[in-house]
Motif scaffolding. Structure first.
Motif, PDB file in Angstrom:
ATOM      1  N   HIS A  20      -1.403   1.079  -2.544  1.00 41.38           N
ATOM      2  CA  HIS A  20      -2.325   0.097  -3.121  1.00 41.38           C
ATOM      3  C   HIS A  20      -1.654  -1.217  -3.493  1.00 41.38           C
ATOM      4  O   HIS A  20      -2.324  -2.192  -3.793  1.00 41.38           O
ATOM      5  CB  HIS A  20      -3.029   0.700  -4.346  1.00 41.38           C
ATOM      6  CG  HIS A  20      -2.103   1.103  -5.434  1.00 41.38           C
ATOM      7  ND1 HIS A  20      -1.340   2.245  -5.368  1.00 41.38           N
ATOM      8  CD2 HIS A  20      -1.813   0.514  -6.614  1.00 41.38           C
ATOM      9  CE1 HIS A  20      -0.618   2.349  -6.473  1.00 41.38           C
ATOM     10  NE2 HIS A  20      -0.883   1.312  -7.245  1.00 41.38           N
ATOM     11  N   GLU A  21      -0.320  -1.260  -3.423  1.00 37.06           N
ATOM     12  CA  GLU A  21       0.435  -2.457  -3.792  1.00 37.06           C
ATOM     13  C   GLU A  21       1.000  -3.203  -2.592  1.00 37.06           C
ATOM     14  O   GLU A  21       1.550  -4.288  -2.745  1.00 37.06           O
ATOM     15  CB  GLU A  21       1.637  -2.060  -4.670  1.00 37.06           C
ATOM     16  CG  GLU A  21       1.277  -1.309  -5.913  1.00 37.06           C
ATOM     17  CD  GLU A  21       2.495  -0.717  -6.601  1.00 37.06           C
ATOM     18  OE1 GLU A  21       3.596  -0.668  -6.000  1.00 37.06           O
ATOM     19  OE2 GLU A  21       2.351  -0.290  -7.755  1.00 37.06           O
ATOM     20  N   ARG A  22       0.908  -2.622  -1.398  1.00 35.21           N
ATOM     21  CA  ARG A  22       1.664  -3.134  -0.265  1.00 35.21           C
ATOM     22  C   ARG A  22       0.774  -3.779   0.794  1.00 35.21           C
ATOM     23  O   ARG A  22      -0.042  -3.121   1.418  1.00 35.21           O
ATOM     24  CB  ARG A  22       2.477  -1.997   0.352  1.00 35.21           C
ATOM     25  CG  ARG A  22       3.541  -1.516  -0.627  1.00 35.21           C
ATOM     26  CD  ARG A  22       4.382  -0.453  -0.034  1.00 35.21           C
ATOM     27  NE  ARG A  22       5.508  -0.166  -0.922  1.00 35.21           N
ATOM     28  CZ  ARG A  22       6.291   0.880  -0.788  1.00 35.21           C
ATOM     29  NH1 ARG A  22       6.092   1.733   0.206  1.00 35.21           N
ATOM     30  NH2 ARG A  22       7.277   1.075  -1.619  1.00 35.21           N
ATOM     31  N   ALA A  23       1.013  -5.068   0.997  1.00 34.05           N
ATOM     32  CA  ALA A  23       0.240  -5.817   1.994  1.00 34.05           C
ATOM     33  C   ALA A  23       0.453  -5.244   3.391  1.00 34.05           C
ATOM     34  O   ALA A  23      -0.489  -5.166   4.176  1.00 34.05           O
ATOM     35  CB  ALA A  23       0.630  -7.291   1.950  1.00 34.05           C
ATOM     36  N   PHE A  24       1.676  -4.797   3.706  1.00 30.60           N
ATOM     37  CA  PHE A  24       1.951  -4.287   5.050  1.00 30.60           C
ATOM     38  C   PHE A  24       1.220  -2.982   5.341  1.00 30.60           C
ATOM     39  O   PHE A  24       1.101  -2.578   6.501  1.00 30.60           O
ATOM     40  CB  PHE A  24       3.456  -4.166   5.329  1.00 30.60           C
ATOM     41  CG  PHE A  24       4.198  -3.160   4.478  1.00 30.60           C
ATOM     42  CD1 PHE A  24       4.271  -1.826   4.842  1.00 30.60           C
ATOM     43  CD2 PHE A  24       4.854  -3.571   3.325  1.00 30.60           C
ATOM     44  CE1 PHE A  24       4.970  -0.912   4.077  1.00 30.60           C
ATOM     45  CE2 PHE A  24       5.557  -2.673   2.553  1.00 30.60           C
ATOM     46  CZ  PHE A  24       5.613  -1.332   2.921  1.00 30.60           C
ATOM     47  N   ALA A  60     -10.652  -2.608   0.647  1.00 26.20           N
ATOM     48  CA  ALA A  60     -11.023  -4.028   0.562  1.00 26.20           C
ATOM     49  C   ALA A  60     -10.736  -4.598  -0.828  1.00 26.20           C
ATOM     50  O   ALA A  60     -10.239  -5.731  -0.942  1.00 26.20           O
ATOM     51  CB  ALA A  60     -12.497  -4.212   0.923  1.00 26.20           C
ATOM     52  N   GLN A  61     -11.011  -3.847  -1.869  1.00 28.93           N
ATOM     53  CA  GLN A  61     -10.740  -4.321  -3.229  1.00 28.93           C
ATOM     54  C   GLN A  61      -9.238  -4.419  -3.501  1.00 28.93           C
ATOM     55  O   GLN A  61      -8.777  -5.379  -4.131  1.00 28.93           O
ATOM     56  CB  GLN A  61     -11.402  -3.397  -4.247  1.00 28.93           C
ATOM     57  CG  GLN A  61     -12.911  -3.493  -4.250  1.00 28.93           C
ATOM     58  CD  GLN A  61     -13.564  -2.372  -5.043  1.00 28.93           C
ATOM     59  OE1 GLN A  61     -13.082  -1.233  -5.088  1.00 28.93           O
ATOM     60  NE2 GLN A  61     -14.688  -2.701  -5.687  1.00 28.93           N
ATOM     61  N   MET A  62      -8.468  -3.431  -3.020  1.00 36.50           N
ATOM     62  CA  MET A  62      -7.016  -3.471  -3.208  1.00 36.50           C
ATOM     63  C   MET A  62      -6.420  -4.638  -2.420  1.00 36.50           C
ATOM     64  O   MET A  62      -5.529  -5.340  -2.918  1.00 36.50           O
ATOM     65  CB  MET A  62      -6.387  -2.141  -2.786  1.00 36.50           C
ATOM     66  CG  MET A  62      -6.787  -0.976  -3.696  1.00 36.50           C
ATOM     67  SD  MET A  62      -5.999   0.605  -3.267  1.00 36.50           S
ATOM     68  CE  MET A  62      -6.913   1.095  -1.803  1.00 36.50           C
ATOM     69  N   ASP A  67      -1.267 -10.607  -3.591  1.00 39.23           N
ATOM     70  CA  ASP A  67      -0.809 -11.991  -3.689  1.00 39.23           C
ATOM     71  C   ASP A  67      -1.075 -12.692  -2.349  1.00 39.23           C
ATOM     72  O   ASP A  67      -0.625 -12.213  -1.300  1.00 39.23           O
ATOM     73  CB  ASP A  67       0.688 -11.992  -3.995  1.00 39.23           C
ATOM     74  CG  ASP A  67       1.281 -13.367  -4.206  1.00 39.23           C
ATOM     75  OD1 ASP A  67       0.708 -14.372  -3.710  1.00 39.23           O
ATOM     76  OD2 ASP A  67       2.327 -13.453  -4.862  1.00 39.23           O
ATOM     77  N   PRO A  68      -1.803 -13.813  -2.359  1.00 41.22           N
ATOM     78  CA  PRO A  68      -2.072 -14.536  -1.110  1.00 41.22           C
ATOM     79  C   PRO A  68      -0.805 -14.917  -0.345  1.00 41.22           C
ATOM     80  O   PRO A  68      -0.812 -14.976   0.880  1.00 41.22           O
ATOM     81  CB  PRO A  68      -2.843 -15.771  -1.564  1.00 41.22           C
ATOM     82  CG  PRO A  68      -3.457 -15.377  -2.870  1.00 41.22           C
ATOM     83  CD  PRO A  68      -2.472 -14.424  -3.507  1.00 41.22           C
ATOM     84  N   ALA A  69       0.294 -15.146  -1.053  1.00 45.66           N
ATOM     85  CA  ALA A  69       1.554 -15.490  -0.384  1.00 45.66           C
ATOM     86  C   ALA A  69       2.062 -14.306   0.445  1.00 45.66           C
ATOM     87  O   ALA A  69       2.595 -14.494   1.546  1.00 45.66           O
ATOM     88  CB  ALA A  69       2.606 -15.912  -1.403  1.00 45.66           C
TER      89      ALA A  69
END
Length: 183
Positions: free
Chosen positions: A138-142, A164-166, A171-173
């Motif tokens: 739930h924390e990982r963009a990848f 979708a919520q997670m 962070d957008p970056a």
């Protein structure tokens, strides 16, 4: 749901080819792949630990128990040339069992223990038992970017949020650094 990644070529000519081969192996050894994400180029995690990764995700339909699926994933990694020498180091193939429906393994307390570890402990400790859902998915963009392609409505059984919520909470970056490289 299975996350697929790699940042070393191994037996294939490219990490992209390695991911494609892993998807074929998953469909043969676990069961039918019913959802497949795009493939993405993602920064190495943790930063500086190696070259960029290629990441994807799949959803399979299977009657196999979670532990059996995990064992098959480890066999596929080994056949591809993965060596488990360094936690979070460069690897030919990384197959993570993210979730099996709404199962929580080994139990809520065990999940919460692993999900709550500080980064330093995450880097040096590995659980001996299966933890589901993956304690940091739930924390990982990848992980969440590929999951948005195939399971945006899946709800995390502990966190209580959908993919979708997670994803929206990231962070957008971090999201800006992830680029699709295939359909």
């Amino acid at each position: 749901m299975i996350a697929i990644g790699g940042n070393l070529h191994g037996q294939k000519d490219s990490t992209l080819e390695q991911v494609g081969s892993a998807i074929c192996e998953i469909s043969h050894k676990i069961d039918e792949v019913v959802g497949k994400s795009k493939v993405y180029r993602t920064p190495c995690f943790p930063p500086g630990a190696g070259p960029d990764f290629v990441n994807a995700a799949v959803i399979c339909e299977s009657d196999k128990p979670a532990e059996a699926i995990l064992n098959i994933l480890h066999e596929i990694e080994l056949q591809a040339g993965r060596k488990r020498e360094q936690r979070w180091g460069p690897r030919v193939l990384d197959l993570d069992l993210l979730a099996v429906g709404d199962q929580i393994c080994p139990d809520l307390a065990g999940y919460q223990h692993w999900a709550g570890l500080h980064l330093e402990d995450q880097m040096r400790l590995a659980p001996k038992e299966l933890i589901l859902p993956h304690p940091r998915m739930h924390e990982r963009a990848f992980v969440l970017v590929p999951l948005m392609d195939i399971a945006p409505d899946w709800r995390h059984p502990v966190v209580g949020k959908t993919v979708a919520q997670m994803h929206a909470a990231l962070d957008p970056a971090d999201l800006a650094e992830i680029r699709p490289i295939s359909q």
